[in-house]
Design a protein around this motif. Sequence first.
Motif, PDB file in Angstrom:
ATOM      1  N   MET A 201       0.838  -1.199   0.000  1.00  0.00           N
ATOM      2  CA  MET A 201       0.000   0.000   0.000  1.00  0.00           C
ATOM      3  C   MET A 201       0.870   1.244   0.000  1.00  0.00           C
ATOM      4  SD  MET A 201      -3.430  -0.831   2.214  1.00  0.00           S
ATOM      5  CE  MET A 201      -4.311   0.397   1.224  1.00  0.00           C
ATOM      6  N   ARG A 202       0.452   2.218  -0.810  1.00  0.00           N
ATOM      7  CA  ARG A 202       1.214   3.457  -0.969  1.00  0.00           C
ATOM      8  C   ARG A 202       0.490   4.624  -0.316  1.00  0.00           C
ATOM      9  NH1 ARG A 202       2.080   3.520  -7.421  1.00  0.00           N
ATOM     10  NH2 ARG A 202      -0.204   3.586  -7.284  1.00  0.00           N
ATOM     11  N   GLY A 203       1.277   5.606   0.112  1.00  0.00           N
ATOM     12  CA  GLY A 203       0.710   6.807   0.698  1.00  0.00           C
ATOM     13  C   GLY A 203       0.342   7.834  -0.366  1.00  0.00           C
ATOM     14  N   SER A 204      -0.331   8.881   0.075  1.00  0.00           N
ATOM     15  CA  SER A 204      -0.706   9.949  -0.854  1.00  0.00           C
ATOM     16  C   SER A 204      -0.886  11.253  -0.084  1.00  0.00           C
ATOM     17  CB  SER A 204      -2.010   9.617  -1.585  1.00  0.00           C
ATOM     18  OG  SER A 204      -2.419  10.690  -2.418  1.00  0.00           O
ATOM     19  N   TRP A 205      -0.345  12.322  -0.642  1.00  0.00           N
ATOM     20  CA  TRP A 205      -0.577  13.662  -0.108  1.00  0.00           C
ATOM     21  C   TRP A 205      -1.736  14.320  -0.853  1.00  0.00           C
ATOM     22  CZ3 TRP A 205       0.988  16.056   4.141  1.00  0.00           C
ATOM     23  CH2 TRP A 205       2.174  15.651   4.770  1.00  0.00           C
ATOM     24  N   ALA A 206      -2.603  14.959  -0.096  1.00  0.00           N
ATOM     25  CA  ALA A 206      -3.696  15.739  -0.680  1.00  0.00           C
ATOM     26  C   ALA A 206      -3.633  17.152  -0.117  1.00  0.00           C
ATOM     27  CB  ALA A 206      -5.044  15.108  -0.339  1.00  0.00           C
ATOM     28  N   VAL A 207      -3.907  18.140  -0.955  1.00  0.00           N
ATOM     29  CA  VAL A 207      -3.962  19.530  -0.504  1.00  0.00           C
ATOM     30  C   VAL A 207      -5.320  20.108  -0.895  1.00  0.00           C
ATOM     31  CG1 VAL A 207      -3.036  21.851  -0.784  1.00  0.00           C
ATOM     32  CG2 VAL A 207      -1.474  19.905  -0.562  1.00  0.00           C
ATOM     33  N   ILE A 208      -6.045  20.577   0.111  1.00  0.00           N
ATOM     34  CA  ILE A 208      -7.338  21.232  -0.087  1.00  0.00           C
ATOM     35  C   ILE A 208      -7.083  22.726  -0.275  1.00  0.00           C
ATOM     36  CG2 ILE A 208      -9.552  21.766   0.992  1.00  0.00           C
ATOM     37  CD1 ILE A 208      -9.024  19.166   2.704  1.00  0.00           C
ATOM     38  N   VAL A 209      -7.648  23.296  -1.325  1.00  0.00           N
ATOM     39  CA  VAL A 209      -7.384  24.691  -1.679  1.00  0.00           C
ATOM     40  C   VAL A 209      -8.690  25.476  -1.669  1.00  0.00           C
ATOM     41  CG1 VAL A 209      -6.397  26.244  -3.392  1.00  0.00           C
ATOM     42  CG2 VAL A 209      -5.476  23.921  -3.147  1.00  0.00           C
ATOM     43  N   ARG A 210      -8.717  26.581  -0.937  1.00  0.00           N
ATOM     44  CA  ARG A 210      -9.874  27.475  -0.934  1.00  0.00           C
ATOM     45  C   ARG A 210      -9.519  28.729  -1.704  1.00  0.00           C
ATOM     46  NH1 ARG A 210      -7.974  25.165   3.469  1.00  0.00           N
ATOM     47  NH2 ARG A 210      -8.316  26.865   4.958  1.00  0.00           N
ATOM     48  N   CYS A 211     -10.306  29.006  -2.732  1.00  0.00           N
ATOM     49  CA  CYS A 211     -10.050  30.143  -3.627  1.00  0.00           C
ATOM     50  C   CYS A 211     -11.107  31.220  -3.374  1.00  0.00           C
ATOM     51  CB  CYS A 211     -10.113  29.702  -5.085  1.00  0.00           C
ATOM     52  SG  CYS A 211      -9.032  28.301  -5.474  1.00  0.00           S
ATOM     53  N   ALA A 212     -10.660  32.446  -3.215  1.00  0.00           N
ATOM     54  CA  ALA A 212     -11.572  33.549  -2.918  1.00  0.00           C
ATOM     55  C   ALA A 212     -12.403  33.964  -4.119  1.00  0.00           C
ATOM     56  CB  ALA A 212     -10.785  34.745  -2.394  1.00  0.00           C
ATOM     57  N   TRP A 250     -10.874  23.521  -4.313  1.00  0.00           N
ATOM     58  CA  TRP A 250     -10.182  22.605  -5.219  1.00  0.00           C
ATOM     59  C   TRP A 250      -9.414  21.571  -4.411  1.00  0.00           C
ATOM     60  CZ3 TRP A 250      -9.413  22.935 -10.749  1.00  0.00           C
ATOM     61  CH2 TRP A 250     -10.173  23.945 -11.367  1.00  0.00           C
ATOM     62  N   LEU A 251      -9.160  20.437  -5.060  1.00  0.00           N
ATOM     63  CA  LEU A 251      -8.389  19.381  -4.414  1.00  0.00           C
ATOM     64  C   LEU A 251      -7.208  19.010  -5.302  1.00  0.00           C
ATOM     65  CD1 LEU A 251      -7.792  16.102  -4.002  1.00  0.00           C
ATOM     66  CD2 LEU A 251      -8.118  17.555  -2.009  1.00  0.00           C
ATOM     67  N   LEU A 252      -6.017  18.958  -4.703  1.00  0.00           N
ATOM     68  CA  LEU A 252      -4.807  18.557  -5.408  1.00  0.00           C
ATOM     69  C   LEU A 252      -4.319  17.238  -4.809  1.00  0.00           C
ATOM     70  CD1 LEU A 252      -2.884  21.975  -5.199  1.00  0.00           C
ATOM     71  CD2 LEU A 252      -4.698  21.321  -6.815  1.00  0.00           C
ATOM     72  N   HIS A 253      -4.195  16.214  -5.648  1.00  0.00           N
ATOM     73  CA  HIS A 253      -3.629  14.947  -5.205  1.00  0.00           C
ATOM     74  C   HIS A 253      -2.246  14.792  -5.821  1.00  0.00           C
ATOM     75  CE1 HIS A 253      -7.175  12.226  -3.758  1.00  0.00           C
ATOM     76  NE2 HIS A 253      -6.530  12.791  -2.765  1.00  0.00           N
ATOM     77  N   ALA A 254      -1.253  14.548  -4.998  1.00  0.00           N
ATOM     78  CA  ALA A 254       0.084  14.250  -5.516  1.00  0.00           C
ATOM     79  C   ALA A 254       0.104  12.848  -6.109  1.00  0.00           C
ATOM     80  CB  ALA A 254       1.120  14.375  -4.405  1.00  0.00           C
ATOM     81  N   SER A 255       1.037  12.608  -7.000  1.00  0.00           N
ATOM     82  CA  SER A 255       1.174  11.272  -7.583  1.00  0.00           C
ATOM     83  C   SER A 255       1.643  10.298  -6.507  1.00  0.00           C
ATOM     84  CB  SER A 255       2.170  11.293  -8.740  1.00  0.00           C
ATOM     85  OG  SER A 255       3.496  11.445  -8.240  1.00  0.00           O
ATOM     86  N   PRO A 256       1.329   9.010  -6.660  1.00  0.00           N
ATOM     87  CA  PRO A 256       1.801   8.016  -5.676  1.00  0.00           C
ATOM     88  C   PRO A 256       3.321   8.002  -5.551  1.00  0.00           C
ATOM     89  CG  PRO A 256       0.091   7.069  -7.064  1.00  0.00           C
ATOM     90  CD  PRO A 256       0.447   8.392  -7.669  1.00  0.00           C
ATOM     91  N   LEU A 274       2.869  21.664  -4.113  1.00  0.00           N
ATOM     92  CA  LEU A 274       1.679  21.360  -4.905  1.00  0.00           C
ATOM     93  C   LEU A 274       0.951  22.620  -5.360  1.00  0.00           C
ATOM     94  CD1 LEU A 274       0.166  18.163  -3.248  1.00  0.00           C
ATOM     95  CD2 LEU A 274       1.997  18.408  -4.924  1.00  0.00           C
ATOM     96  N   LEU A 275       0.977  23.680  -4.543  1.00  0.00           N
ATOM     97  CA  LEU A 275       0.370  24.939  -4.992  1.00  0.00           C
ATOM     98  C   LEU A 275       1.147  25.539  -6.154  1.00  0.00           C
ATOM     99  CD1 LEU A 275      -0.662  26.752  -1.672  1.00  0.00           C
ATOM    100  CD2 LEU A 275      -2.116  25.520  -3.293  1.00  0.00           C
ATOM    101  N   ALA A 276       2.470  25.419  -6.120  1.00  0.00           N
ATOM    102  CA  ALA A 276       3.279  25.919  -7.241  1.00  0.00           C
ATOM    103  C   ALA A 276       2.975  25.131  -8.514  1.00  0.00           C
ATOM    104  CB  ALA A 276       4.763  25.827  -6.895  1.00  0.00           C
ATOM    105  N   ALA A 277       2.792  23.813  -8.373  1.00  0.00           N
ATOM    106  CA  ALA A 277       2.454  22.996  -9.535  1.00  0.00           C
ATOM    107  C   ALA A 277       1.068  23.352 -10.064  1.00  0.00           C
ATOM    108  CB  ALA A 277       2.520  21.519  -9.152  1.00  0.00           C
TER     109      ALA A 277
END
Length: 345
Positions: A201-212, A250-256, A274-277
Amino acid sequence: MSRSATSTLPISVIGAGLAGLSCAQALLQAGHTVHVFDKSRGPSGRMSTRRAEDAAGPWQCDHGAQYFTARDPQFRAEVARWQQAGVAAVWDARLASFDGTAWTTPATPLERFVGTPRMTSPAGWLVQGLQQVGDRALAQWQTTVQKLERTADGWAITSAEQGLHAQRYSAVLLAVPAPQAVPLLHPVASTGAAVAASARMRGSWAVIVRCAAQVGLPWDGAFINTGPLRWVARDSSKPGRTAPAGTETWLLHASPEWSEAHIEDTAESVTDTLLAAFQSLGGPAPATLQATAHRWRYADTEPALTLGYWWDADAQLGMCGDWISGGKVEGAWLSGQSLARALVG
């Protein structure tokens, strides 16, 4: 421990993600008494939604499973029940794919579903169904099972919060990520522990983004095949979602692969990367955003096992989950159903 001696005891299901709830649902329909335990504050597992409030108002974002498909007729019928209950709907998303050079549109239309008004809704609906059967079902949250023991009068469980539980069980079914099943099974079922240990099993980073303000990208979801990102989605575009006027989530998922290489990084450094990407794809400048990172220790299995489930009839121990049933939400639900049928059969 004879089966006849424990036939009137309840069955313990450890884990209240979709696999565990599916299994519990099928066992209740077969007339069994079921006790469900989960270490979290509520059900859903990786069909998860983050909800909070900031200066702009309340917000929510699916930060685990983003959508699901329904190819199997049995699961499609279950999803139809969810739709009828108002806890799932089709997500008619505008999708795109980026290989680092060119943007393309997926050639084959695919019916994608989401929970409504949030991804946790199907799990919540299933728990309501458990509660409607009276004393034949129990759902207990914030209970971290740490030990299983086979006694003369049934299976005993020990949790971090309550120590040794007084109740005994005729069977114990694990619906948890494979790495969490291994230490529970190793002292009592080495074969099952070996099956769980074989799953990577692999991990994953997620970033939740709130845009004004609304983001002017021509798609609602994108598969990214370059850089640290794998998936980007306009969560606000999903049916039933609400957000403060004029804002988007918005939701950003990093690659495995990137997540595994950076699994021990700080949330701040992951968020910055991830925000820069996201900005490089046409998203807003990071300074204008609010963001929250979440690390999934066990996000997917590569490759996922295809056993469907694991069941030891002599020991009355079993396992189910997406990781043992081809991955995906559909695999999790089918795995729970299959394990229940094996026990009942």
